[in-house]
Enzyme design. Structure first.
Site, PDB file in Angstrom:
ATOM      1  N   CYS A 230      14.983  -2.158  11.925  1.00  0.00           N
ATOM      2  CA  CYS A 230      13.573  -1.862  11.660  1.00  0.00           C
ATOM      3  C   CYS A 230      12.682  -3.064  11.951  1.00  0.00           C
ATOM      4  O   CYS A 230      11.552  -2.902  12.438  1.00  0.00           O
ATOM      5  CB  CYS A 230      13.379  -1.384  10.229  1.00  0.00           C
ATOM      6  SG  CYS A 230      14.041  -2.514   8.975  1.00  0.00           S
TER       7      CYS A 230
ATOM      8  N   HIS B  27      12.557  -2.047   4.216  1.00  0.00           N
ATOM      9  CA  HIS B  27      12.323  -1.426   5.530  1.00  0.00           C
ATOM     10  C   HIS B  27      11.021  -1.961   6.117  1.00  0.00           C
ATOM     11  O   HIS B  27       9.963  -1.879   5.490  1.00  0.00           O
ATOM     12  CB  HIS B  27      12.251   0.100   5.402  1.00  0.00           C
ATOM     13  CG  HIS B  27      11.855   0.780   6.689  1.00  0.00           C
ATOM     14  ND1 HIS B  27      12.695   0.842   7.778  1.00  0.00           N
ATOM     15  CD2 HIS B  27      10.702   1.412   7.045  1.00  0.00           C
ATOM     16  CE1 HIS B  27      12.086   1.490   8.760  1.00  0.00           C
ATOM     17  NE2 HIS B  27      10.877   1.834   8.344  1.00  0.00           N
TER      18      HIS B  27
ATOM     19  N   ASN C  44       5.783   3.396  12.059  1.00  0.00           N
ATOM     20  CA  ASN C  44       7.052   3.370  11.340  1.00  0.00           C
ATOM     21  C   ASN C  44       8.162   4.009  12.178  1.00  0.00           C
ATOM     22  O   ASN C  44       8.038   5.163  12.614  1.00  0.00           O
ATOM     23  CB  ASN C  44       6.894   4.122  10.021  1.00  0.00           C
ATOM     24  CG  ASN C  44       8.038   3.875   9.065  1.00  0.00           C
ATOM     25  OD1 ASN C  44       9.170   3.658   9.468  1.00  0.00           O
ATOM     26  ND2 ASN C  44       7.739   3.923   7.768  1.00  0.00           N
TER      27      ASN C  44
END
Length: 420
Positions: free
Chosen positions: A19, A113, A128
């Site tokens: 991520c 994250h 995202n």
């Protein structure tokens, strides 16, 4: 239907625990940082920590998880600094957000994250990697970020000159990402949200939306792009006209024949049938929207307007002597109390959009259409058989109460009306 000229957004889909990697390239709007780049930075930081005695010689790295590829904040900071001389600043409260928002990009960490939020071409986007696609941030960005902070999310403002967000297709794809058209982003998120909401698979929802798109195109009258072809040898003029070849443009079908031949064939057949119906109906409807017999009985001939006919007298000729209700006020200036209305007539012609007040009635819109179309249509409110339809797909609302205001009917800022 996406075109190569449509503005696109660079985005990377979540892979393993990368991520942090994904968020950097999304923030930079391009595959500017590679896995190799980040690994080198992590190795340098590890070595520096060993020299300072902060890390055991054979101990595991705290800058990268070798199994998942999850990078530390220090690695991400160094990568931004090395590529575009950018730096990260922690943001903790609203007063800091007001100033930080001027930098046009943020890096966030929610429950370990990482993801990026950036303004692209005047619109804030949530990039995202766990979403179905980039998603627009609606509302004020400061309020959005403040709500994230209240939920325990770490927010870092990106300080410095961001690289340009390219608008054209053709840039190189990255290790884990590609360029997505803005319209595709909205469609992909809609598919995912609908699948979750209705408990269906993504593929099932895609098929359903294809069918809905097919019906929507028919409702919107896209079958009106016709080209007359060679006619058959028939002595009857009406039958000869009916047998004229009807050709539907591929652009109006809206489906790539190679990508989905079955849907393409179904769309084409439906649009051709709709076109034949419209063409047949247009022969029996005259300039005033009545039958051929009524036109002859009233002495209007082939639908030619009589000398001296006015907008007001047209209303009276159609049984609408209502003491000047055909009069419309001057078009208002754009304001929060106004909205824009465009209309597609039954024959496919589009009227130039016009502003109305939200307090205007459906009858006001009908009056405008009668005037601008030279009385091509006759509404039920005037003894005819036609009604306006407001389409918020898949919902279609028939505007059969001329006394209702546009606001009461659910009109939004810009609307396209069709006919029942």
């Amino acid at each position: 239907m996406t075109t190569k000229k449509e503005a696109r957004i660079y985005w990377e889909k979540q892979t393993l625990a990368l991520c942090g990697h994904h968020s950097l390239n999304a923030l930079l709007q391009g595959p500017h940082v590679s896995t190799q780049d980040l690994q080198k930075i992590a190795d340098v930081l590890d070595e520096a920590e060993r020299k300072l005695g902060l890390k055991d010689e054979n101990g595991p790295s705290e800058n990268v998880d070798v199994n998942t590829g999850n990078y530390s904040l220090q690695v991400l900071e160094e990568a931004l600094k090395k590529t575009f001389q950018l730096k990260l600043t922690s943001v903790f409260k609203r007063t800091e957000l007001n100033e930080a928002a001027k930098n046009k990009a943020f890096l966030l960490n929610a429950h370990q994250h990482w993801f990026a939020i950036r303004e692209i071409r005047g619109q804030w986007w949530n990039l995202n990697s766990q979403l179905a696609a980039p998603s627009k941030v609606n509302g004020e960005i400061v309020w959005y970020l403040e709500s994230m902070i209240q939920r325990g999310t770490q927010v870092f403002a990106v300080v410095g000159a961001l690289p340009q967000a390219h608008e054209i297709f053709g840039q190189k794809d990255g290790e884990y990402g590609n360029w997505i058209a803005e319209s595709e982003c909205e469609e992909m998120n809609e598919i995912m949200a609908r699948a979750e909401r209705e408990g269906k698979t993504v593929e099932r929802v895609k098929e359903e939306m294809k069918e809905e798109k097919k019906r929507k195109m028919i409702f919107s009258g896209k079958a009106n792009t016709l080209r007359g072809g060679d006619s058959t040898n028939n002595n009857n003029d009406d039958e000869k006209d009916d047998d004229d070849a009807i050709v539907i443009d591929d652009a109006d079908i809206g489906v790539d024949r190679n990508e989905d031949p079955e849907l393409y064939a179904a769309m084409k057949a439906s649009l051709e049938e709709e076109a034949r119906k419209r063409k047949k109906n247009s022969k029996s409807v005259g300039f005033y929207g009545g039958s051929k017999e009524n036109r002859e009985a009233s002495g209007r001939g082939g639908g030619q307007r009589q000398e001296g006919t006015t907008w007001q007298s047209l209303g009276k000729e159609n049984g609408n002597d209502n003491n000047g209700t055909m009069q419309l006020e001057q078009e208002p200036d754009e304001s929060p109390d106004t909205l824009s209305v465009a209309v597609r007539l039954p024959d496919g012609e589009r009227l130039k959009p016009r502003r109305f007040r939200k307090s205007n009635s459906v009858k006001d819109v009908e009056n405008w259409i009668v005037s601008e179309s030279n009385a091509k249509v006759t509404f039920k409110s005037r003894g005819g058989d036609q009604c306006l339809v407001l389409v918020h797909f898949p919902k279609r609302t028939t505007l059969d109460d001329p006394g209702k205001t546009l606001e009461q009917c659910g009109f939004e800022n810009r609307e396209m009306l069709t006919f029942a």
